[in-house]
Scaffold this motif. Structure first.
Motif, PDB file in Angstrom:
ATOM      1  N   MET A  76      27.126   7.747   5.998  1.00 21.04           N
ATOM      2  CA  MET A  76      25.708   7.831   5.797  1.00 21.04           C
ATOM      3  C   MET A  76      25.114   6.437   5.972  1.00 21.04           C
ATOM      4  N   LEU A  77      24.036   6.398   6.663  1.00 25.48           N
ATOM      5  CA  LEU A  77      23.318   5.140   6.850  1.00 25.48           C
ATOM      6  C   LEU A  77      21.858   5.345   6.489  1.00 25.48           C
ATOM      7  N   PHE A  78      21.323   4.380   5.754  1.00 22.85           N
ATOM      8  CA  PHE A  78      19.890   4.429   5.468  1.00 22.85           C
ATOM      9  C   PHE A  78      19.143   4.195   6.774  1.00 22.85           C
ATOM     10  N   ARG A  79      18.207   5.063   7.091  1.00 19.89           N
ATOM     11  CA  ARG A  79      17.333   4.847   8.242  1.00 19.89           C
ATOM     12  C   ARG A  79      16.089   4.084   7.837  1.00 19.89           C
ATOM     13  N   SER A  80      15.702   4.228   6.587  1.00 23.30           N
ATOM     14  CA  SER A  80      14.524   3.499   6.119  1.00 23.30           C
ATOM     15  C   SER A  80      14.926   2.060   5.825  1.00 23.30           C
ATOM     16  N   THR A  81      14.011   1.148   6.056  1.00 25.01           N
ATOM     17  CA  THR A  81      14.286  -0.261   5.762  1.00 25.01           C
ATOM     18  C   THR A  81      14.293  -0.456   4.258  1.00 25.01           C
ATOM     19  N   PRO A  82      14.980  -1.487   3.775  1.00 24.31           N
ATOM     20  CA  PRO A  82      14.956  -1.730   2.329  1.00 24.31           C
ATOM     21  C   PRO A  82      13.518  -1.814   1.824  1.00 24.31           C
ATOM     22  N   VAL A  83      13.295  -1.210   0.675  1.00 26.19           N
ATOM     23  CA  VAL A  83      11.946  -1.161   0.107  1.00 26.19           C
ATOM     24  C   VAL A  83      11.666  -2.460  -0.635  1.00 26.19           C
ATOM     25  N   THR A  84      10.520  -3.065  -0.321  1.00 28.59           N
ATOM     26  CA  THR A  84      10.039  -4.235  -1.052  1.00 28.59           C
ATOM     27  C   THR A  84       8.577  -3.981  -1.394  1.00 28.59           C
ATOM     28  N   LEU A  85       8.293  -3.956  -2.690  1.00 27.66           N
ATOM     29  CA  LEU A  85       6.923  -3.782  -3.166  1.00 27.66           C
ATOM     30  C   LEU A  85       6.440  -5.114  -3.732  1.00 27.66           C
ATOM     31  N   SER A  86       5.139  -5.327  -3.707  1.00 23.15           N
ATOM     32  CA  SER A  86       4.563  -6.547  -4.274  1.00 23.15           C
ATOM     33  C   SER A  86       3.335  -6.203  -5.110  1.00 23.15           C
ATOM     34  N   TYR A  87       3.270  -6.826  -6.268  1.00 24.24           N
ATOM     35  CA  TYR A  87       2.111  -6.706  -7.161  1.00 24.24           C
ATOM     36  C   TYR A  87       1.642  -8.112  -7.484  1.00 24.24           C
ATOM     37  N   THR A  88       0.322  -8.330  -7.448  1.00 26.99           N
ATOM     38  CA  THR A  88      -0.237  -9.642  -7.756  1.00 26.99           C
ATOM     39  C   THR A  88      -1.266  -9.502  -8.869  1.00 26.99           C
ATOM     40  N   ASP A  89      -1.006 -10.204  -9.959  1.00 26.32           N
ATOM     41  CA  ASP A  89      -1.930 -10.258 -11.087  1.00 26.32           C
ATOM     42  C   ASP A  89      -2.974 -11.332 -10.786  1.00 26.32           C
ATOM     43  N   THR A  90      -4.185 -11.143 -11.253  1.00 25.08           N
ATOM     44  CA  THR A  90      -5.222 -12.166 -11.161  1.00 25.08           C
ATOM     45  C   THR A  90      -5.593 -12.571 -12.585  1.00 25.08           C
ATOM     46  N   THR A  91      -6.531 -13.467 -12.727  1.00 26.92           N
ATOM     47  CA  THR A  91      -6.942 -13.882 -14.073  1.00 26.92           C
ATOM     48  C   THR A  91      -7.809 -12.829 -14.759  1.00 26.92           C
ATOM     49  N   ALA A  92      -8.181 -11.783 -14.037  1.00 28.56           N
ATOM     50  CA  ALA A  92      -8.949 -10.675 -14.633  1.00 28.56           C
ATOM     51  C   ALA A  92      -7.985  -9.698 -15.308  1.00 28.56           C
ATOM     52  N   ASN A  93      -8.527  -8.736 -16.033  1.00 30.50           N
ATOM     53  CA  ASN A  93      -7.718  -7.687 -16.649  1.00 30.50           C
ATOM     54  C   ASN A  93      -7.505  -6.602 -15.599  1.00 30.50           C
ATOM     55  N   ASP A  94      -6.434  -6.716 -14.826  1.00 28.36           N
ATOM     56  CA  ASP A  94      -6.184  -5.829 -13.689  1.00 28.36           C
ATOM     57  C   ASP A  94      -5.527  -4.519 -14.115  1.00 28.36           C
ATOM     58  N   THR A  95      -5.671  -3.507 -13.257  1.00 31.70           N
ATOM     59  CA  THR A  95      -4.903  -2.276 -13.406  1.00 31.70           C
ATOM     60  C   THR A  95      -3.977  -2.185 -12.209  1.00 31.70           C
ATOM     61  N   PHE A  96      -2.779  -1.684 -12.441  1.00 25.48           N
ATOM     62  CA  PHE A  96      -1.762  -1.609 -11.401  1.00 25.48           C
ATOM     63  C   PHE A  96      -1.328  -0.168 -11.233  1.00 25.48           C
ATOM     64  N   SER A  97      -1.447   0.343 -10.017  1.00 22.58           N
ATOM     65  CA  SER A  97      -1.095   1.732  -9.719  1.00 22.58           C
ATOM     66  C   SER A  97       0.382   1.851  -9.371  1.00 22.58           C
ATOM     67  N   SER A  98       0.893   3.050  -9.523  1.00 19.00           N
ATOM     68  CA  SER A  98       2.264   3.339  -9.106  1.00 19.00           C
ATOM     69  C   SER A  98       2.344   3.293  -7.585  1.00 19.00           C
ATOM     70  N   SER A  99       3.515   2.949  -7.074  1.00 15.39           N
ATOM     71  CA  SER A  99       3.777   2.970  -5.634  1.00 15.39           C
ATOM     72  C   SER A  99       4.760   4.089  -5.347  1.00 15.39           C
ATOM     73  N   THR A 100       4.523   4.817  -4.261  1.00 12.15           N
ATOM     74  CA  THR A 100       5.378   5.941  -3.912  1.00 12.15           C
ATOM     75  C   THR A 100       5.835   5.832  -2.465  1.00 12.15           C
ATOM     76  N   GLY A 101       6.892   6.528  -2.146  1.00 14.30           N
ATOM     77  CA  GLY A 101       7.397   6.570  -0.778  1.00 14.30           C
ATOM     78  C   GLY A 101       8.598   7.488  -0.706  1.00 14.30           C
ATOM     79  N   THR A 102       9.204   7.549   0.482  1.00 11.67           N
ATOM     80  CA  THR A 102      10.376   8.401   0.686  1.00 11.67           C
ATOM     81  C   THR A 102      11.418   7.638   1.480  1.00 11.67           C
ATOM     82  N   LEU A 103      12.643   7.699   1.001  1.00 14.65           N
ATOM     83  CA  LEU A 103      13.775   7.092   1.702  1.00 14.65           C
ATOM     84  C   LEU A 103      14.305   8.067   2.741  1.00 14.65           C
ATOM     85  N   SER A 104      15.016   7.549   3.733  1.00 15.43           N
ATOM     86  CA  SER A 104      15.675   8.445   4.685  1.00 15.43           C
ATOM     87  C   SER A 104      17.018   7.845   5.085  1.00 15.43           C
ATOM     88  N   ALA A 105      18.000   8.736   5.273  1.00 16.95           N
ATOM     89  CA  ALA A 105      19.342   8.340   5.700  1.00 16.95           C
ATOM     90  C   ALA A 105      19.890   9.452   6.585  1.00 16.95           C
TER      91      ALA A 105
END
Length: 161
Positions: free
Chosen positions: A1-30
């Protein structure tokens, strides 16, 4: 089995404000060389009812055996300024045999969030009449919180302490 999807890298950036951060979704494939069905998992976690979850330092990763993932960040406003990383090792399997692994990475940039007043703003009113008026002093207490738990100091804008 080989992953066809590239390794997942997510990024979140906080600011000096009171931020809200949403969930991230996706689908892997192999793919499987023999054409067998591929299932997915998180290394070290057993799937229950078709999914597995792992709590990281900065959020929680949930992965279905069909490859759909959701990363739900914690309250990232509580992080001090700096760079942080959550990593999870994902697996692809067929008939219970682990084929390949892939790293799921979450990069977080923290910021020193500004304090938030928790006290109710006060408006003071004085009325000057034509008589010789006297006015009493008004006092009160300000309160604020800091997401990182740092001490809060107070001042008046435009005035040196």
């Amino acid at each position: 089995m080989l992953f066809r999807s590239t390794p997942v890298t997510l990024s979140y950036t906080d600011t000096t404000a009171n931020d809200t951060f949403s969930s991230s979704t996706g689908t892997l494939s192999a793919t499987d060389a023999e054409g067998l069905a591929v299932t997915y998992g998180i290394s070290g976690v057993s799937a229950t009812s078709g999914s597995s979850s792992k709590v990281g330092t900065y959020g929680t990763l949930t992965l279905t055996t069909a490859g759909a993932y959701t990363y739900t960040p914690n309250n990232l406003n509580t992080l001090s300024a700096g760079s942080y990383t959550d990593t999870f090792t994902l697996t692809s399997s067929n008939n219970g045999t682990v084929g390949t692994t892939q790293v799921f990475t979450v990069n977080v940039t923290g910021a020193n969030d500004a304090p938030i007043f928790t006290s109710t703003p006060v408006t003071l009113s004085y009325t000057d009449t034509t008589a010789n008026d006297t006015f009493s002093s008004s006092t009160g207490t300000l309160s604020a919180t800091d997401a990182e738990g740092l001490a809060v100091t107070y001042g008046i804008s435009g005035v040196s302490a």
